[in-house]
Design a protein around this motif. Structure first.
Motif, PDB file in Angstrom:
ATOM      1  N   ILE A  54       0.831  -1.195   0.000  1.00 32.18           N
ATOM      2  CA  ILE A  54       0.000   0.000   0.000  1.00 32.18           C
ATOM      3  C   ILE A  54       0.870   1.252   0.000  1.00 32.18           C
ATOM      4  N   LEU A  55       1.860   1.284   0.864  1.00 33.65           N
ATOM      5  CA  LEU A  55       2.715   2.455   0.983  1.00 33.65           C
ATOM      6  C   LEU A  55       3.498   2.701  -0.301  1.00 33.65           C
ATOM      7  N   GLN A  56       3.966   1.633  -0.921  1.00 39.31           N
ATOM      8  CA  GLN A  56       4.712   1.765  -2.173  1.00 39.31           C
ATOM      9  C   GLN A  56       3.825   2.372  -3.267  1.00 39.31           C
ATOM     10  N   GLU A  57       2.577   1.939  -3.323  1.00 41.17           N
ATOM     11  CA  GLU A  57       1.654   2.476  -4.322  1.00 41.17           C
ATOM     12  C   GLU A  57       1.360   3.951  -4.066  1.00 41.17           C
ATOM     13  N   LEU A  58       1.202   4.314  -2.798  1.00 40.29           N
ATOM     14  CA  LEU A  58       0.956   5.725  -2.472  1.00 40.29           C
ATOM     15  C   LEU A  58       2.129   6.596  -2.897  1.00 40.29           C
ATOM     16  N   ARG A  59       3.332   6.133  -2.683  1.00 42.36           N
ATOM     17  CA  ARG A  59       4.512   6.910  -3.073  1.00 42.36           C
ATOM     18  C   ARG A  59       4.608   7.041  -4.590  1.00 42.36           C
ATOM     19  N   GLN A  60       4.220   5.997  -5.309  1.00 45.49           N
ATOM     20  CA  GLN A  60       4.255   6.065  -6.764  1.00 45.49           C
ATOM     21  C   GLN A  60       3.212   7.032  -7.302  1.00 45.49           C
ATOM     22  N   ARG A  61       2.090   7.139  -6.646  1.00 41.19           N
ATOM     23  CA  ARG A  61       1.013   8.007  -7.117  1.00 41.19           C
ATOM     24  C   ARG A  61       1.256   9.485  -6.808  1.00 41.19           C
ATOM     25  N   LYS A  62       2.270   9.772  -5.994  1.00 40.35           N
ATOM     26  CA  LYS A  62       2.557  11.163  -5.658  1.00 40.35           C
ATOM     27  C   LYS A  62       2.968  11.962  -6.884  1.00 40.35           C
ATOM     28  N   HIS A  63       3.649  11.333  -7.806  1.00 39.77           N
ATOM     29  CA  HIS A  63       4.080  12.039  -9.003  1.00 39.77           C
ATOM     30  C   HIS A  63       3.893  11.141 -10.218  1.00 39.77           C
ATOM     31  N   PHE A  64       3.720  11.791 -11.352  1.00 39.15           N
ATOM     32  CA  PHE A  64       3.496  11.055 -12.590  1.00 39.15           C
ATOM     33  C   PHE A  64       4.823  10.597 -13.177  1.00 39.15           C
ATOM     34  N   THR A  65       4.862   9.342 -13.603  1.00 43.65           N
ATOM     35  CA  THR A  65       6.037   8.801 -14.277  1.00 43.65           C
ATOM     36  C   THR A  65       5.614   8.422 -15.690  1.00 43.65           C
ATOM     37  N   LYS A  66       6.356   8.946 -16.654  1.00 41.12           N
ATOM     38  CA  LYS A  66       6.033   8.628 -18.035  1.00 41.12           C
ATOM     39  C   LYS A  66       6.185   7.132 -18.268  1.00 41.12           C
ATOM     40  N   PRO A  67       5.330   6.552 -19.115  1.00 38.15           N
ATOM     41  CA  PRO A  67       5.410   5.111 -19.379  1.00 38.15           C
ATOM     42  C   PRO A  67       6.773   4.683 -19.921  1.00 38.15           C
ATOM     43  N   SER A  68       7.403   5.533 -20.738  1.00 38.35           N
ATOM     44  CA  SER A  68       8.713   5.164 -21.289  1.00 38.35           C
ATOM     45  C   SER A  68       9.772   5.103 -20.191  1.00 38.35           C
ATOM     46  N   VAL A  69       9.685   5.999 -19.216  1.00 36.08           N
ATOM     47  CA  VAL A  69      10.645   6.009 -18.105  1.00 36.08           C
ATOM     48  C   VAL A  69      10.420   4.789 -17.215  1.00 36.08           C
ATOM     49  N   ALA A  70       9.164   4.462 -16.964  1.00 38.38           N
ATOM     50  CA  ALA A  70       8.853   3.290 -16.141  1.00 38.38           C
ATOM     51  C   ALA A  70       9.336   2.013 -16.816  1.00 38.38           C
ATOM     52  N   LYS A  71       9.132   1.927 -18.130  1.00 33.50           N
ATOM     53  CA  LYS A  71       9.562   0.736 -18.868  1.00 33.50           C
ATOM     54  C   LYS A  71      11.085   0.617 -18.853  1.00 33.50           C
ATOM     55  N   ARG A  72      11.775   1.745 -19.030  1.00 31.57           N
ATOM     56  CA  ARG A  72      13.234   1.735 -19.017  1.00 31.57           C
ATOM     57  C   ARG A  72      13.761   1.280 -17.652  1.00 31.57           C
ATOM     58  N   ALA A  73      13.145   1.759 -16.577  1.00 29.73           N
ATOM     59  CA  ALA A  73      13.551   1.365 -15.228  1.00 29.73           C
ATOM     60  C   ALA A  73      13.317  -0.125 -15.007  1.00 29.73           C
ATOM     61  N   GLN A  74      12.216  -0.636 -15.533  1.00 29.72           N
ATOM     62  CA  GLN A  74      11.907  -2.056 -15.389  1.00 29.72           C
ATOM     63  C   GLN A  74      12.937  -2.904 -16.134  1.00 29.72           C
TER      64      GLN A  74
END
Length: 63
Positions: A28-48
């Motif tokens: 739950i806490l991890q999801e809340l922290r992720q929702r604090k700011h928008f991450t572009k899909p390309s950046v998220a995919k690159r990190a993955q």
């Protein structure tokens, strides 16, 4: 909502430890922290992809 049933005669510290473990596993806490700011899909995919490469490299060095 997380529920922890305290058994008869169980120490409250043990029940609290189970609650904390459930809370951490639900992420739950991890999801809340992720929702604090928008991450572009390309950046998220690159990190993955970078994380997957790191984990693969780590397992290769273990063998």
């Amino acid at each position: 909502m997380l529920k922890v049933v305290v058994k008869e005669g169980e120490n409250i510290d043990r029940a609290l430890k189970r609650y904390k473990r459930k809370f951490r596993n639900v992420k739950i806490l991890q999801e809340l922290r992720q929702r604090k700011h928008f991450t572009k899909p390309s950046v998220a995919k690159r990190a993955q992809v970078q994380k997957a490469a790191y984990v693969e490299q780590k397992f290769k060095t273990e063998d």
